[in-house]
Design a protein around this motif. Sequence first.
Motif, PDB file in Angstrom:
ATOM      1  N   PRO A  51       0.801  -1.229   0.000  1.00  0.00           N
ATOM      2  CA  PRO A  51       0.000   0.000   0.000  1.00  0.00           C
ATOM      3  C   PRO A  51       0.829   1.271   0.000  1.00  0.00           C
ATOM      4  CG  PRO A  51      -0.958  -1.596   1.490  1.00  0.00           C
ATOM      5  CD  PRO A  51       0.352  -2.178   1.040  1.00  0.00           C
ATOM      6  N   ASN A  52       1.953   1.273   0.710  1.00  0.00           N
ATOM      7  CA  ASN A  52       2.796   2.467   0.743  1.00  0.00           C
ATOM      8  C   ASN A  52       3.388   2.780  -0.629  1.00  0.00           C
ATOM      9  OD1 ASN A  52       4.142  -0.072   1.979  1.00  0.00           O
ATOM     10  ND2 ASN A  52       5.874   1.032   1.106  1.00  0.00           N
ATOM     11  N   GLY A  53       3.729   1.744  -1.381  1.00  0.00           N
ATOM     12  CA  GLY A  53       4.261   1.957  -2.721  1.00  0.00           C
ATOM     13  C   GLY A  53       3.211   2.484  -3.679  1.00  0.00           C
ATOM     14  N   LEU A  57       2.858   6.058  -5.802  1.00  0.00           N
ATOM     15  CA  LEU A  57       2.518   6.162  -7.223  1.00  0.00           C
ATOM     16  C   LEU A  57       1.348   7.117  -7.445  1.00  0.00           C
ATOM     17  CD1 LEU A  57       2.840   2.453  -8.412  1.00  0.00           C
ATOM     18  CD2 LEU A  57       4.354   4.357  -8.982  1.00  0.00           C
ATOM     19  N   ASP A  58       0.424   7.157  -6.484  1.00  0.00           N
ATOM     20  CA  ASP A  58      -0.715   8.077  -6.602  1.00  0.00           C
ATOM     21  C   ASP A  58      -0.257   9.533  -6.684  1.00  0.00           C
ATOM     22  OD1 ASP A  58      -2.884   6.289  -6.669  1.00  0.00           O
ATOM     23  OD2 ASP A  58      -2.927   6.107  -4.485  1.00  0.00           O
ATOM     24  N   ILE A  59       0.854   9.853  -6.050  1.00  0.00           N
ATOM     25  CA  ILE A  59       1.353  11.227  -6.047  1.00  0.00           C
ATOM     26  C   ILE A  59       1.654  11.702  -7.469  1.00  0.00           C
ATOM     27  CG2 ILE A  59       3.301  12.694  -5.343  1.00  0.00           C
ATOM     28  CD1 ILE A  59       3.384  11.068  -2.733  1.00  0.00           C
ATOM     29  N   ILE A  60       2.148  10.792  -8.311  1.00  0.00           N
ATOM     30  CA  ILE A  60       2.486  11.181  -9.687  1.00  0.00           C
ATOM     31  C   ILE A  60       1.394  10.759 -10.666  1.00  0.00           C
ATOM     32  CG2 ILE A  60       4.967  11.150  -9.249  1.00  0.00           C
ATOM     33  CD1 ILE A  60       5.007   8.409 -10.749  1.00  0.00           C
ATOM     34  N   GLY A 302      10.522  -4.363  -2.019  1.00  0.00           N
ATOM     35  CA  GLY A 302      11.570  -3.888  -2.916  1.00  0.00           C
ATOM     36  C   GLY A 302      11.099  -2.834  -3.897  1.00  0.00           C
ATOM     37  N   ALA A 303      10.063  -3.140  -4.669  1.00  0.00           N
ATOM     38  CA  ALA A 303       9.555  -2.195  -5.664  1.00  0.00           C
ATOM     39  C   ALA A 303       8.947  -0.971  -4.993  1.00  0.00           C
ATOM     40  CB  ALA A 303       8.532  -2.881  -6.561  1.00  0.00           C
ATOM     41  N   SER A 304       8.246  -1.184  -3.880  1.00  0.00           N
ATOM     42  CA  SER A 304       7.606  -0.060  -3.188  1.00  0.00           C
ATOM     43  C   SER A 304       8.633   0.913  -2.635  1.00  0.00           C
ATOM     44  CB  SER A 304       6.707  -0.582  -2.057  1.00  0.00           C
ATOM     45  OG  SER A 304       5.629  -1.332  -2.580  1.00  0.00           O
ATOM     46  N   LEU A 305       9.728   0.402  -2.093  1.00  0.00           N
ATOM     47  CA  LEU A 305      10.780   1.284  -1.590  1.00  0.00           C
ATOM     48  C   LEU A 305      11.432   2.068  -2.728  1.00  0.00           C
ATOM     49  CD1 LEU A 305      12.583  -0.919   1.098  1.00  0.00           C
ATOM     50  CD2 LEU A 305      10.946   0.926   1.473  1.00  0.00           C
ATOM     51  N   ALA A 306      11.590   1.435  -3.888  1.00  0.00           N
ATOM     52  CA  ALA A 306      12.165   2.127  -5.035  1.00  0.00           C
ATOM     53  C   ALA A 306      11.279   3.295  -5.457  1.00  0.00           C
ATOM     54  CB  ALA A 306      12.351   1.150  -6.193  1.00  0.00           C
ATOM     55  N   VAL A 307       9.970   3.068  -5.467  1.00  0.00           N
ATOM     56  CA  VAL A 307       9.025   4.125  -5.825  1.00  0.00           C
ATOM     57  C   VAL A 307       9.072   5.258  -4.802  1.00  0.00           C
ATOM     58  CG1 VAL A 307       6.569   4.655  -6.077  1.00  0.00           C
ATOM     59  CG2 VAL A 307       7.509   2.578  -7.107  1.00  0.00           C
ATOM     60  N   GLY A 381       3.123  -3.427   9.791  1.00  0.00           N
ATOM     61  CA  GLY A 381       2.101  -2.394   9.872  1.00  0.00           C
ATOM     62  C   GLY A 381       2.652  -1.002   9.627  1.00  0.00           C
ATOM     63  N   ALA A 382       3.731  -0.648  10.330  1.00  0.00           N
ATOM     64  CA  ALA A 382       4.319   0.680  10.173  1.00  0.00           C
ATOM     65  C   ALA A 382       4.904   0.858   8.774  1.00  0.00           C
ATOM     66  CB  ALA A 382       5.396   0.903  11.231  1.00  0.00           C
ATOM     67  N   GLU A 383       5.471  -0.218   8.214  1.00  0.00           N
ATOM     68  CA  GLU A 383       6.039  -0.142   6.868  1.00  0.00           C
ATOM     69  C   GLU A 383       4.968   0.218   5.845  1.00  0.00           C
ATOM     70  OE1 GLU A 383       7.917  -3.817   5.960  1.00  0.00           O
ATOM     71  OE2 GLU A 383       9.331  -3.721   7.641  1.00  0.00           O
ATOM     72  N   ARG A 384       3.812  -0.411   5.953  1.00  0.00           N
ATOM     73  CA  ARG A 384       2.767  -0.234   4.947  1.00  0.00           C
ATOM     74  C   ARG A 384       1.973   1.055   5.154  1.00  0.00           C
ATOM     75  NH1 ARG A 384       0.359  -6.423   4.274  1.00  0.00           N
ATOM     76  NH2 ARG A 384       2.367  -7.393   3.715  1.00  0.00           N
ATOM     77  N   ARG A 385       2.029   1.607   6.353  1.00  0.00           N
ATOM     78  CA  ARG A 385       1.299   2.853   6.603  1.00  0.00           C
ATOM     79  C   ARG A 385       2.118   4.095   6.251  1.00  0.00           C
ATOM     80  NH1 ARG A 385      -0.729  -0.062  11.245  1.00  0.00           N
ATOM     81  NH2 ARG A 385      -2.934  -0.526  10.903  1.00  0.00           N
ATOM     82  N   TYR A 386       3.327   3.918   5.861  1.00  0.00           N
ATOM     83  CA  TYR A 386       4.205   5.042   5.504  1.00  0.00           C
ATOM     84  C   TYR A 386       3.596   5.807   4.323  1.00  0.00           C
ATOM     85  CZ  TYR A 386       8.521   7.400   3.950  1.00  0.00           C
ATOM     86  OH  TYR A 386       9.464   8.312   3.577  1.00  0.00           O
ATOM     87  N   ARG A 387       3.493   7.116   4.453  1.00  0.00           N
ATOM     88  CA  ARG A 387       2.962   7.949   3.392  1.00  0.00           C
ATOM     89  C   ARG A 387       3.843   9.189   3.216  1.00  0.00           C
ATOM     90  NH1 ARG A 387       0.682   3.858   3.107  1.00  0.00           N
ATOM     91  NH2 ARG A 387      -1.547   3.426   2.808  1.00  0.00           N
ATOM     92  N   ILE A 388       4.040   9.592   1.972  1.00  0.00           N
ATOM     93  CA  ILE A 388       4.843  10.765   1.648  1.00  0.00           C
ATOM     94  C   ILE A 388       3.932  11.981   1.549  1.00  0.00           C
ATOM     95  CG2 ILE A 388       6.309  11.837  -0.105  1.00  0.00           C
ATOM     96  CD1 ILE A 388       7.172   8.978  -0.911  1.00  0.00           C
ATOM     97  N   ASP A 389       4.295  13.050   2.241  1.00  0.00           N
ATOM     98  CA  ASP A 389       3.555  14.307   2.150  1.00  0.00           C
ATOM     99  C   ASP A 389       4.235  15.159   1.076  1.00  0.00           C
ATOM    100  OD1 ASP A 389       2.229  16.687   2.409  1.00  0.00           O
ATOM    101  OD2 ASP A 389       2.500  16.860   4.585  1.00  0.00           O
ATOM    102  N   TRP A 390       3.736  15.053  -0.145  1.00  0.00           N
ATOM    103  CA  TRP A 390       4.355  15.740  -1.278  1.00  0.00           C
ATOM    104  C   TRP A 390       4.400  17.252  -1.088  1.00  0.00           C
ATOM    105  CZ3 TRP A 390       7.260  14.888  -5.456  1.00  0.00           C
ATOM    106  CH2 TRP A 390       7.302  15.869  -6.453  1.00  0.00           C
TER     107      TRP A 390
END
Length: 397
Positions: A51-53, A57-60, A302-307, A381-390
């Motif tokens: 979900p975090n990845g 992707l939603d940001i772009i 792996g892919a989510s962290l790259a994104v 849980g914490a890994e997947r809840r990570y969200r970027i504030d653009w």
Amino acid sequence: MSRIRSALVIGGGIAGPVAATALLKAGIDARVYEAYPGTSYGIGSGLALAPNGVAALDIIGAGDPVRAIAQPVSKMILSVGGNQHHLPAVPGEPPLQLVDRAELHQTLHDHAVAAGVHVEFDKRLIGVDEHSDGVTARFADGSTATADVLIGADGIRSTVRGLIDPNAPGPKFTGMLGFGASTFCDAEVPADTMVFAFGKRAYYLYWSAGDGQVFWGANLPSKQYLTLTEARAIPAEHWLTILRDTYAEDTPGGVLARSTTPEQLEVTGGLHIMPPVPHWYRGRMVLVGDAVHAPSNSSGQGASLAVESAVQLARCLRDLPEPEAAFAAYERLRRERVEGIAARAAKINSSKTPGPVARKMMNLLMPLMVKTVMNPEKTVGAERRYRIDWDARVQSA
């Protein structure tokens, strides 16, 4: 306000197109240079986006195009010697999105091009010349390109990483070879569920695509390391013979291996994990994605962290005036997170081939383990809840 106006992105896999699209969103002209003749070029099989990845992707604006090619999976089962244990979901989080790697590469490429990113293929980087006000990339075909900064999104065998630091560590072999396939069989596989199976001799995972189609991936223990090219030089029939023998006593592993044809088998070679990279950047060059952090496939990230890293790097280049300040802030935002996830995955790798006594103990302790050390809420849980504030402004380190 950033004085960075242009960027060269080396690599057109996952991190490259995302970084370029995010940079354009940040007002920075970005061009992608890919060594292969086209997107993906037959590399890899399936992968899961957490979900975090997908949120990154939603940001772009790429989240929905990726969801359109993905299969959502919201349930997980741990199978140990045939005994199945249902793992609780992470409360409130969207499902994992399972995608074919080639389709993901193509989708991210198409989205980047539609956004205005210029992409060139057959551009293998051979050198970089740095100047006081820019950087010039030199390619094997004799051409060059110049911009304010250069971003190495060129994967686990990164050329840019070696240019930044000739003594940088390379990827480490996990002791497993990777295989994947989509096959049709009568194995009973629950819908909307991914099963992680500890077989008698090796680990594998599988999920249903409906109508009798099952996707599965195998992690075959191997003392010998083989690159993708070396592994694919060996006939698929040979690998199937080994896989069928390895999983013969497993259910449904045996059925999956016997049902898979040579044409269906996807060989990915040695599975890797990146040790911590001491230097993420130097001068006007910086690393992103697998070039700097590649947790093993056990992480599911792996892919989510790259994104995530691609988007965060774009934020830093947008908000900070000089490359060095932007790169330092980017590393500060990312290093602890990616190295923590890599360490968690490394622990999982060491437990993928339990013996008969260990499997028996795992089954006995599993009811307690899923509530404690294996509870997804506690582990991921914490890994997947990570969200970027653009929209938040990045502060200098």
